[in-house]
Design a protein around this motif. Structure first.
Motif, PDB file in Angstrom:
ATOM      1  N   ASN A   1       3.035  27.075  -7.474  1.00  0.00           N
ATOM      2  CA  ASN A   1       3.500  28.582  -6.532  1.00  0.00           C
ATOM      3  C   ASN A   1       3.867  30.289  -7.991  1.00  0.00           C
ATOM      4  OD1 ASN A   1       3.513  28.080  -3.766  1.00  0.00           O
ATOM      5  ND2 ASN A   1       5.366  27.899  -3.640  1.00  0.00           N
ATOM      6  N   GLY A   2       3.261  30.800  -7.904  1.00  0.00           N
ATOM      7  CA  GLY A   2       3.448  31.649  -9.349  1.00  0.00           C
ATOM      8  C   GLY A   2       2.580  32.049  -9.915  1.00  0.00           C
ATOM      9  N   ALA A   3       1.692  30.482  -9.659  1.00  0.00           N
ATOM     10  CA  ALA A   3       0.352  30.617 -10.949  1.00  0.00           C
ATOM     11  C   ALA A   3      -0.276  31.080 -10.843  1.00  0.00           C
ATOM     12  CB  ALA A   3       0.588  28.881 -10.669  1.00  0.00           C
ATOM     13  N   TYR A   4      -0.804  31.222 -12.046  1.00  0.00           N
ATOM     14  CA  TYR A   4      -2.460  32.782 -12.282  1.00  0.00           C
ATOM     15  C   TYR A   4      -2.944  31.614 -11.903  1.00  0.00           C
ATOM     16  CZ  TYR A   4      -5.732  36.035 -13.273  1.00  0.00           C
ATOM     17  OH  TYR A   4      -6.565  37.072 -13.377  1.00  0.00           O
ATOM     18  N   TYR A   5      -4.501  31.128 -10.869  1.00  0.00           N
ATOM     19  CA  TYR A   5      -5.776  30.600 -11.194  1.00  0.00           C
ATOM     20  C   TYR A   5      -6.970  31.525 -11.579  1.00  0.00           C
ATOM     21  CZ  TYR A   5      -2.972  27.032  -8.410  1.00  0.00           C
ATOM     22  OH  TYR A   5      -1.745  25.926  -9.430  1.00  0.00           O
ATOM     23  N   LYS A   6      -6.719  31.410 -12.891  1.00  0.00           N
ATOM     24  CA  LYS A   6      -7.963  31.634 -13.715  1.00  0.00           C
ATOM     25  C   LYS A   6      -9.194  31.489 -13.171  1.00  0.00           C
ATOM     26  CE  LYS A   6      -8.095  34.734 -17.839  1.00  0.00           C
ATOM     27  NZ  LYS A   6      -8.347  36.161 -17.026  1.00  0.00           N
ATOM     28  N   ASP A   7     -10.339  32.784 -13.337  1.00  0.00           N
ATOM     29  CA  ASP A   7     -12.103  32.103 -13.526  1.00  0.00           C
ATOM     30  C   ASP A   7     -12.044  31.873 -14.955  1.00  0.00           C
ATOM     31  OD1 ASP A   7     -14.495  31.572 -13.553  1.00  0.00           O
ATOM     32  OD2 ASP A   7     -15.025  33.278 -12.681  1.00  0.00           O
ATOM     33  N   THR A   8     -11.580  31.062 -15.939  1.00  0.00           N
ATOM     34  CA  THR A   8     -11.774  30.804 -17.549  1.00  0.00           C
ATOM     35  C   THR A   8     -12.801  30.865 -17.678  1.00  0.00           C
ATOM     36  OG1 THR A   8     -10.558  28.768 -17.268  1.00  0.00           O
ATOM     37  CG2 THR A   8      -8.859  30.183 -17.698  1.00  0.00           C
ATOM     38  N   GLU A   9     -14.242  29.993 -17.228  1.00  0.00           N
ATOM     39  CA  GLU A   9     -14.800  29.773 -17.369  1.00  0.00           C
ATOM     40  C   GLU A   9     -16.183  31.071 -16.711  1.00  0.00           C
ATOM     41  OE1 GLU A   9     -15.814  26.028 -17.563  1.00  0.00           O
ATOM     42  OE2 GLU A   9     -14.161  25.077 -18.646  1.00  0.00           O
ATOM     43  N   ASN A  10     -15.812  31.746 -16.006  1.00  0.00           N
ATOM     44  CA  ASN A  10     -16.284  33.129 -15.736  1.00  0.00           C
ATOM     45  C   ASN A  10     -17.363  32.184 -14.813  1.00  0.00           C
ATOM     46  OD1 ASN A  10     -14.919  34.838 -16.782  1.00  0.00           O
ATOM     47  ND2 ASN A  10     -16.296  34.039 -18.806  1.00  0.00           N
ATOM     48  N   GLU A  11     -16.880  31.420 -13.854  1.00  0.00           N
ATOM     49  CA  GLU A  11     -17.927  30.586 -13.282  1.00  0.00           C
ATOM     50  C   GLU A  11     -18.026  31.918 -11.711  1.00  0.00           C
ATOM     51  OE1 GLU A  11     -18.964  27.513 -12.507  1.00  0.00           O
ATOM     52  OE2 GLU A  11     -17.960  26.611 -14.356  1.00  0.00           O
TER      53      GLU A  11
ATOM     54  N   PRO B   1       2.719  29.657 -15.141  1.00  0.00           N
ATOM     55  CA  PRO B   1       1.427  29.084 -15.810  1.00  0.00           C
ATOM     56  C   PRO B   1       0.232  29.845 -15.148  1.00  0.00           C
ATOM     57  CG  PRO B   1       2.136  27.593 -14.222  1.00  0.00           C
ATOM     58  CD  PRO B   1       2.854  28.709 -14.012  1.00  0.00           C
ATOM     59  N   VAL B   2      -1.206  30.319 -16.545  1.00  0.00           N
ATOM     60  CA  VAL B   2      -2.203  30.042 -16.200  1.00  0.00           C
ATOM     61  C   VAL B   2      -3.123  28.697 -15.805  1.00  0.00           C
ATOM     62  CG1 VAL B   2      -4.214  32.109 -16.557  1.00  0.00           C
ATOM     63  CG2 VAL B   2      -2.076  32.623 -17.322  1.00  0.00           C
ATOM     64  N   LEU B   3      -3.630  28.797 -15.349  1.00  0.00           N
ATOM     65  CA  LEU B   3      -4.546  27.551 -14.998  1.00  0.00           C
ATOM     66  C   LEU B   3      -5.898  27.725 -14.566  1.00  0.00           C
ATOM     67  CD1 LEU B   3      -1.705  25.788 -12.837  1.00  0.00           C
ATOM     68  CD2 LEU B   3      -2.962  25.863 -15.168  1.00  0.00           C
ATOM     69  N   PRO B   4      -6.852  27.293 -14.400  1.00  0.00           N
ATOM     70  CA  PRO B   4      -7.986  27.527 -14.066  1.00  0.00           C
ATOM     71  C   PRO B   4      -8.915  27.710 -13.199  1.00  0.00           C
ATOM     72  CG  PRO B   4      -8.436  25.188 -15.735  1.00  0.00           C
ATOM     73  CD  PRO B   4      -6.744  25.962 -15.591  1.00  0.00           C
ATOM     74  N   LEU B   5      -9.673  27.517 -12.290  1.00  0.00           N
ATOM     75  CA  LEU B   5     -10.117  27.893 -10.962  1.00  0.00           C
ATOM     76  C   LEU B   5      -9.886  26.513 -10.431  1.00  0.00           C
ATOM     77  CD1 LEU B   5     -12.079  30.753  -9.987  1.00  0.00           C
ATOM     78  CD2 LEU B   5      -9.688  30.645  -8.857  1.00  0.00           C
ATOM     79  N   TYR B   6     -11.081  25.566 -11.608  1.00  0.00           N
ATOM     80  CA  TYR B   6     -11.227  24.307 -10.733  1.00  0.00           C
ATOM     81  C   TYR B   6      -9.855  23.076 -11.025  1.00  0.00           C
ATOM     82  CZ  TYR B   6     -11.636  23.731 -15.931  1.00  0.00           C
ATOM     83  OH  TYR B   6     -10.778  23.736 -17.360  1.00  0.00           O
ATOM     84  N   ASN B   7      -8.906  24.427 -11.396  1.00  0.00           N
ATOM     85  CA  ASN B   7      -7.697  23.201 -11.386  1.00  0.00           C
ATOM     86  C   ASN B   7      -6.769  23.409 -10.221  1.00  0.00           C
ATOM     87  OD1 ASN B   7      -5.943  21.609 -12.539  1.00  0.00           O
ATOM     88  ND2 ASN B   7      -4.389  22.804 -13.357  1.00  0.00           N
ATOM     89  N   GLN B   8      -7.529  23.570  -8.880  1.00  0.00           N
ATOM     90  CA  GLN B   8      -6.548  24.203  -7.315  1.00  0.00           C
ATOM     91  C   GLN B   8      -6.116  23.191  -7.311  1.00  0.00           C
ATOM     92  OE1 GLN B   8      -8.289  27.008  -5.359  1.00  0.00           O
ATOM     93  NE2 GLN B   8      -7.316  28.886  -6.794  1.00  0.00           N
TER      94      GLN B   8
END
Length: 199
Positions: free
Chosen positions: A35-45, A23-30
């Motif tokens: 395991n194996g997920a991608y915590y992406k800067d979806t909102e360009n914070e 899964p690709v998840l937003p950074l603020y969802n940490q």
């Protein structure tokens, strides 16, 4: 019997899809680590912090360079990360300069690194922040071997005042490990508040 080509292609596509479904998840969802997920800067914070920033206060000067690294693997998950290096001078004399470490290929080995989204009342608190305003909390390391026992955080807040971009930064201690008597109690960049202006 011949297998139609579309069945073979469908089978190959399903295998590739299964392997790419982390899964690709937003950074603020940490708060829920997968395991194996991608915590992406979806909102360009992190983007607004990228660049060179300078604080000059009397006879001291602190320069910080931030870079954004994408999809960094930390042995458990992937994440977008803000990394940085710094130079601190007093009376024109260089006290510490880690700029050469910007060339380190591994994003996990930098003097400043992190991506934790924090809010107004999260430590260190921010009385000027709005309740929904997001800041970034990062680890801050001093490379001096006599200061390896120190653990420090750098909390950064982006502010734009009529086109003048600034970072309001708080450098705080998060504790120490066992130390010898007389060991330094602060990093070479003193704990405190800094306002850095974008160059």
């Amino acid at each position: 019997m011949k297998t139609p080509i579309y069945i073979i292609l469908l089978f190959i596509f399903s295998i590739v899809s299964c392997n790419a479904q982390s899964p690709v998840l937003p950074l603020y969802n940490q708060n829920e680590i997968i395991n194996g997920a991608y915590y992406k800067d979806t909102e360009n914070e992190l983007d607004k912090f990228v660049g060179t920033w300078i604080n000059t206060n009397g006879n001291t000067s602190l320069t910080v360079i931030f870079e954004k690294k994408l999809q960094v693997y930390n042995d458990e998950w992937y994440e977008d990360l803000l990394i940085g290096e710094y130079r601190y001078t007093v009376n024109g004399r260089e006290i510490v300069n880690t700029f050469l470490d910007l060339n380190i290929a591994d994003p996990n080995y930098h003097s400043i690194a992190g991506n934790e989204i924090i809010f107004k009342n999260d430590r260190p608190s921010c009385s000027e922040c709005t309740p929904t305003e997001r800041r970034i909390l990062m680890f801050f390391d001093d490379s001096d071997p006599q200061r390896k026992h120190l653990s420090s955080y750098l909390a950064i807040r982006y502010v734009d005042v009529n086109g003048l971009e600034k970072i309001e930064a708080k450098l705080v201690s998060i504790g120490t490990t066992a130390t010898l008597e007389g060991s330094p109690t602060e990093p070479r960049v003193p704990y405190g508040d800094y306002v850095l202006v974008k160059q």
